[in-house]
Design an enzyme around this catalytic site. Structure first.
Site, PDB file in Angstrom:
ATOM      1  N   GLU A  85      21.338   0.362 -56.525  1.00 19.35           N
ATOM      2  CA  GLU A  85      20.332   1.290 -56.023  1.00 19.35           C
ATOM      3  C   GLU A  85      21.026   2.245 -55.035  1.00 19.35           C
ATOM      4  O   GLU A  85      21.845   1.806 -54.230  1.00 19.35           O
ATOM      5  CB  GLU A  85      19.246   0.480 -55.309  1.00 19.35           C
ATOM      6  CG  GLU A  85      18.071   1.291 -54.872  1.00 19.35           C
ATOM      7  CD  GLU A  85      16.970   0.448 -54.209  1.00 19.35           C
ATOM      8  OE1 GLU A  85      17.288  -0.565 -53.580  1.00 19.35           O
ATOM      9  OE2 GLU A  85      15.798   0.839 -54.332  1.00 19.35           O
ATOM     10  N   LYS A 110       4.624  -6.714 -38.985  1.00 17.52           N
ATOM     11  CA  LYS A 110       5.853  -6.308 -38.308  1.00 17.52           C
ATOM     12  C   LYS A 110       6.410  -5.082 -39.027  1.00 17.52           C
ATOM     13  O   LYS A 110       6.806  -5.165 -40.174  1.00 17.52           O
ATOM     14  CB  LYS A 110       6.902  -7.420 -38.356  1.00 17.52           C
ATOM     15  CG  LYS A 110       8.095  -7.100 -37.451  1.00 17.52           C
ATOM     16  CD  LYS A 110       9.384  -7.710 -37.904  1.00 17.52           C
ATOM     17  CE  LYS A 110      10.029  -6.968 -39.019  1.00 17.52           C
ATOM     18  NZ  LYS A 110      10.504  -5.611 -38.690  1.00 17.52           N
ATOM     19  N   GLU A 134       7.445  -6.193 -52.812  1.00 12.25           N
ATOM     20  CA  GLU A 134       7.749  -4.879 -53.404  1.00 12.25           C
ATOM     21  C   GLU A 134       9.183  -4.588 -53.012  1.00 12.25           C
ATOM     22  O   GLU A 134       9.454  -4.246 -51.860  1.00 12.25           O
ATOM     23  CB  GLU A 134       6.837  -3.789 -52.817  1.00 12.25           C
ATOM     24  CG  GLU A 134       5.360  -3.983 -53.049  1.00 12.25           C
ATOM     25  CD  GLU A 134       4.964  -3.784 -54.480  1.00 12.25           C
ATOM     26  OE1 GLU A 134       5.793  -3.313 -55.290  1.00 12.25           O
ATOM     27  OE2 GLU A 134       3.817  -4.109 -54.809  1.00 12.25           O
ATOM     28  N   CYS A 136      11.774   3.580 -53.443  1.00  9.20           N
ATOM     29  CA  CYS A 136      12.118   2.546 -54.421  1.00  9.20           C
ATOM     30  C   CYS A 136      11.812   3.011 -55.842  1.00  9.20           C
ATOM     31  O   CYS A 136      12.335   2.460 -56.796  1.00  9.20           O
ATOM     32  CB  CYS A 136      11.413   1.245 -54.096  1.00  9.20           C
ATOM     33  SG  CYS A 136       9.680   1.472 -53.740  1.00  9.20           S
TER      34      CYS A 136
END
Ligand code: ADP
Length: 475
Positions: free
Chosen positions: A379, A168, A244, A278
């Site tokens: 982040e 997906k 991840e 990331c």
């Protein structure tokens, strides 16, 4: 959607729109799948598992190799779709297609190296043999920031191991995934081995992945928040999980390095994908004795960067993915300024030259950033570079490790012993030492702490899709 070797509509006939984040224009319509579609895809993958895992590694390798060749042949087309759908500059899109294709090639080769082991047994009439077998049906969920390479980074090792897969893609970038699946189809991969379920709402699809007992492994790239939901759900049936997740990379510049060279590297990696990566540096620690020349060079380079459509020459800053991403960046920057940070450049949404139709934010540099600020902890996922000064190695190592994330870290130093101490002391899965691109299909990519579990790429990457089976034989 691509299910059981066929391009199909959603069971309920629904579609959703896909937009270009540079100008807000609609660029396509994609099937809006639900639980029924993902169940169908999982069942197709289960039917295909026996025959696919029964092929020889050489046969599976040939399919992957063909897919690699096709991806290279269609490189320009794939890059154009990515720039239109995700917004990154064409040069970056071409680079990503190459990176994505690298996984197909590398795992075409690695498929043939899934070796077992003979272990000396404790009894003279006993033999131990270790065999690696595919885990079964894999369910994969991929993000929008690297919408092509994240697909092959999961599909290639899964197929090489003998698994079948249902994927997906992110709702913002289904077109890139569709293009990759067209390549897999053209490569002649048998029906049911690779399945694509597109959906606007990821929740029901994620739930079927977690609850359907036919799925034996979940592999996810995305936010830590969603990774935790999936890991908790997968625990119920003790499914294998690879995650991840987010990062909060420190970029450390020691006084024994060249501040000009380090600033060049920091700008390149910080603004890669407009900070939407990331492994993007989120905290730039610079030794107090060289912070001035570093900031000067950093600022000069940032001021030269141009934002705009990824199809225009000379553009290196693309749009953010959506208005929520823009708001997050605005909130972090205003919070930093309210708490005493100093704005060196940027610090605003870009609205001139037609940019107001997209989600553009000026590349931004902040100095005097301190631990009280949101940007020090959260982040960012945007084009903001917070610079923090430090005085000692011990101090900076503590500051760098002071986060619940642990994906990438970067160190600039000319001192070999210090480089080794940092490599060993940093609690991150990927460390660049005077290197801003410590990634490749052959190398293990992944994080510690809340940045995830498992690795993608390299030998570790295929192990994620394999069970270890021990045979004890009495002779
Ligand atoms: P980001 O914040 O970077 O968009 P997300 O974790 O929300 O990251 O998205 C990454 C991927 O996870 C996308 O494919 C998205 O559709 C999917 N996703 C988001 N929420 C869920 C959920 N509850 N269950 C399953 N998948 C999800």
């Amino acid at each position: 959607m691509f299910i059981d070797g066929q391009w199909v509509s959603a069971n309920n006939g629904a579609f959703f729109d896909v937009f270009n984040p540079s100008n807000g224009e609609k660029i396509g319509e994609v099937a809006d799948g639900d639980r029924n579609d993902s169940q169908r895809a999982i069942e197709a993958a289960q039917r295909a598992f026996g025959p696919w895992s029964g092929l020889t590694a050489y046969q599976r390798s040939e399919y992957l190799y063909r897919a690699y060749q096709l991806m290279m042949e269609h490189r320009e087309h794939l890059a154009r779709v990515m720039t239109e759908e995700q917004g990154k500059p064409m040069k970056a899109s071409r680079g990503e297609v190459q990176y994505g294709a690298d996984f197909l090639l590398w795992y075409a080769e690695e498929a043939k190296r899934v070796y077992g082991e003979i272990i000396p047994a404790p009894r003279s009439d006993q033999r131990f043999m270790v065999l690696h077998q595919p885990v079964g049906v894999v369910a994969a969920i991929t993000p929008w920031n690297y919408p092509t390479s994240m697909v092959t980074r999961k599909v290639a090792p899964a197929l090489a191991a003998g698994c079948t897969i249902v994927l997906k893609p992110a709702e913002a970038t289904p077109l890139c995934a569709i293009e990759v699946f067209k390549i897999l189809e053209q490569a002649g991969i048998p029906a049911g081995v690779v399945n694509l379920v597109t959906a606007l709402n990821p929740v029901p699809i994620g739930e079927t992945f977690v609850t359907n007992p036919l799925v034996r492994k979940i592999t996810f790239t995305g936010s830590t928040e969603v990774g935790k939901i999936l890991a908790k759900g997968a625990a119920d049936q003790v499914k294998r999980v690879s995650l991840e997740l987010g990062g909060h990379a420190p970029f450390i510049v020691f006084e024994d390095s060249d501040p000009i060279y380090a600033a060049k590297g920091a700008v390149l990696v910080k603004f890669l994908n407009t900070g939407q990566a990331c492994i993007s540096p989120n905290r730039i620690f610079v030794h107090s004795s060289i912070v001035d020349p570093f900031v000067e060079e950093f600022k000069t380079r940032v001021s030269r960067m141009r934002a705009g459509s990824g199809f225009e020459d000379g553009v290196s800053i693309g749009p953010l993915v959506d208005s929520a991403a823009l708001q997050k960046v605005e909130r972090q920057v205003s919070n930093a300024l309210d708490n005493g940070a100093i704005l060196v450049c940027g610090g605003r949404r870009l609205l001139d030259d037609n940019l107001e139709k997209g989600y553009f934010y000026a590349p931004t540099v902040l100095i005097d950033v301190t631990p009280e600020m949101l940007i020090y902890r959260e982040e960012t996922f945007g084009p903001v570079a917070p610079i923090i000064t430090f005085d000692t190695e011990e101090e900076v190592l503590t500051m760098a490790n002071d986060t619940h994330y642990g994906l990438a870290a970067y160190v600039y130093t000319h001192n070999l012993s210090r480089a080794m101490r940092m490599f060993e002391g940093l609690r991150f899965g990927i460390i660049g030492i005077n290197d801003i691109n410590p990634t490749a299909a052959a190398a293990p990519f992944g994080g510690m702490k809340e940045s995830g579990m498992g690795r993608e790429g390299g030998r570790d990457g295929i192990a994620e899709y394999l069970e270890t089976k021990l045979g004890g034989f009495s002779v």
